[in-house]
Write an enzyme that holds these catalytic residues in place. Structure first.
Site, PDB file in Angstrom:
ATOM      1  N   ASP A 245       0.816  -1.209   0.000  1.00  0.00           N
ATOM      2  CA  ASP A 245       0.000   0.000   0.000  1.00  0.00           C
ATOM      3  C   ASP A 245       0.855   1.266   0.000  1.00  0.00           C
ATOM      4  O   ASP A 245       2.023   1.260   0.397  1.00  0.00           O
ATOM      5  CB  ASP A 245      -0.889   0.044   1.251  1.00  0.00           C
ATOM      6  CG  ASP A 245      -2.061  -0.918   1.163  1.00  0.00           C
ATOM      7  OD1 ASP A 245      -2.062  -1.769   0.263  1.00  0.00           O
ATOM      8  OD2 ASP A 245      -2.955  -0.819   2.026  1.00  0.00           O
ATOM      9  N   HIS A 387       3.660  -2.283   3.118  1.00  0.00           N
ATOM     10  CA  HIS A 387       3.682  -0.936   2.541  1.00  0.00           C
ATOM     11  C   HIS A 387       5.011  -0.714   1.836  1.00  0.00           C
ATOM     12  O   HIS A 387       6.069  -0.916   2.437  1.00  0.00           O
ATOM     13  CB  HIS A 387       3.484   0.121   3.636  1.00  0.00           C
ATOM     14  CG  HIS A 387       2.156   0.023   4.319  1.00  0.00           C
ATOM     15  ND1 HIS A 387       1.898  -0.933   5.278  1.00  0.00           N
ATOM     16  CD2 HIS A 387       1.014   0.755   4.165  1.00  0.00           C
ATOM     17  CE1 HIS A 387       0.648  -0.779   5.700  1.00  0.00           C
ATOM     18  NE2 HIS A 387       0.093   0.226   5.046  1.00  0.00           N
TER      19      HIS A 387
END
Length: 419
Positions: A245, A387
């Site tokens: 992400d 992430h």
């Protein structure tokens, strides 16, 4: 001249597939490599005249094999060499990426003889490389060197046949091409490239060209919320979906891409729109590497605090930025913070993807802890949240992949794990 170009392309592809088909019938690749400096003889006998020498590492076309001899065609000479001087090769599919195509050369040098021009989006077979950024390729009956940076791996797209009576499969990209069979309506195929309105496709047993208009995208998933994937049937390889992400990030994302490439692992990147516009070339690199691109809103806003109109703007603006970068709209969506409700879903046409394992990499910034969270919870069908904006995530990714590989997992995209 322009009117003749499509016919030239079709003819070249006809020659190409006839040649490859013959080679496959022999049970070996038609392109092989010389393993030692060797003499080329006029006849298949050491007592015949020697017409030249061929250096170790050279690529040749094997025309026929009989006993201990092979009839070969090199870049300059044709004749016979001992079969023990040859090594079989495997090829990889590539497509010509350069606009306007690329040139084919006799040797790995732009000053060598130019033997042909390969058109953009042509499907070719790459057999090996040479110093200086060159690849040895086969295109029809032609073989030679092209600049490696003019090629790219095809992005294989899942399509579905949409023709009531099935799609006619042809040997070449032409309505007059030899008919190889029919692919039944609703059959899923893998599309490698499109040339002059024809798609090169493969199934488990068939490969060839069908009309591009007879294919449609696989029906997209609904806009429901998913936090895990579908488990595989007993005996099949377990699967996990690695997801990243908040990127792409100019520093961290390339490191993650390199690690994924090293282990031939595919992942899904949920991108923030404002980062997409700053790193469009990187987005394209992610997509070209076969990873899935997802939407993660424009500003990483908590959507449950916004109006329906604002939610739509956050999502649509990001989708448009992704399309501008790769020519494809995102296929999946992840709400920031996992925050979603009925109003949010009412304006989103993609499935909302949450996760079954939160590595908390955003919180602890510790590479070792990422692996610990994965070990504690992973199972077949897991969707793992990470992430690609934290250096610690890049630092810990390789150990995560190595552990999961040892446990028998395959790395797939989110769309694949939901099917």
């Amino acid at each position: 001249m322009k009117k003749l170009l499509p016919y030239a392309i079709f003819l070249t592809f006809l020659i190409s597939f006839l040649f490859v088909a013959d080679a496959n019938a022999e049970g070996a690749s038609p392109i092989q490599q010389i393993t030692k400096d060797s003499a080329i003889y006029v006849e298949p006998s050491v007592d015949s005249a020697v017409i030249g020498q061929i250096a170790k590492g050279s690529y040749v076309k094997v025309v026929a094999v009989s006993g201990e001899w092979a009839s070969i065609k090199g870049q300059q000479l044709e004749g016979y060499v001992e079969k023990t001087a040859l090594a079989s090769l495997t090829s990889e599919k590539y497509i010509v990426a350069n606009k306007g195509g690329t040139s084919l050369f006799t040797y790995p040098s732009p000053s060598s003889q130019k033997t042909g021009q390969l058109y953009e989006n042509s499907l070719i077979y790459v057999y090996g490389s040479a110093p200086g950024g060159w690849s040895f390729v086969q295109y029809g009956q032609e073989m030679g060197y092209v600049a490696t940076n003019s090629l790219k791996k095809p992005v294989v797209i899942k399509k579905q046949v949409n023709a009531k009576n099935g799609a006619t499969l042809r040997l070449t990209a032409s309505p007059s091409g030899e008919v190889l069979g029919t692919i039944a309506n609703k059959t899923e195929v893998q599309q490698y490239t499109i040339l002059a309105g024809w798609s090169y496709v493969e199934t488990d047993t068939l490969k060839g060209y069908v009309k591009a208009s007879e294919l449609v995208d696989i029906k997209k998933l609904d806009n429901k919320v998913y936090n895990k994937g579908v488990q595989v049937a007993k005996g099949e390889k377990k699967r996990v979906a690695l997801t990243f992400d908040d990127g792409p990030d100019a520093k961290v994302t390339p490191q993650i891409l390199a690690i994924l490439k090293k282990y031939d692992a595919h992942a899904t990147f949920f991108m923030v729109g404002k980062n997409v516009t700053k790193n469009a070339a990187l987005v394209e690199k992610i997509y070209d590497a076969g990873h899935e691109v997802g939407n993660h809103t424009w500003n990483h806003s908590k959507l449950t605090n916004l109006s329906a109109g604002s939610v739509k703007q956050e999502v649509d603006r990001t989708s448009n930025a992704i399309y501008a970068a790769i020519g494809q709209y995102p296929t999946v969506f992840r709400p920031p913070y996992g925050a979603t409700n009925e109003q949010v879903r009412s304006v989103i046409t993609m499935p909302s993807i949450l996760w079954s394992i939160d590595t908390l990499d955003w919180k602890h910034r510790n590479a070792d802890k990422i692996l610990a969270y994965v070990k504690a919870s992973v199972k077949d069908g897991s969707i793992i949240l990470m992430h690609d904006i934290h250096q610690s995530t890049a630092n810990g990714l390789e150990n995560v992949i190595l552990y999961l590989q040892k446990q028998g997992y395959e790395f797939v995209t989110v769309s694949e794990i939901l099917q």
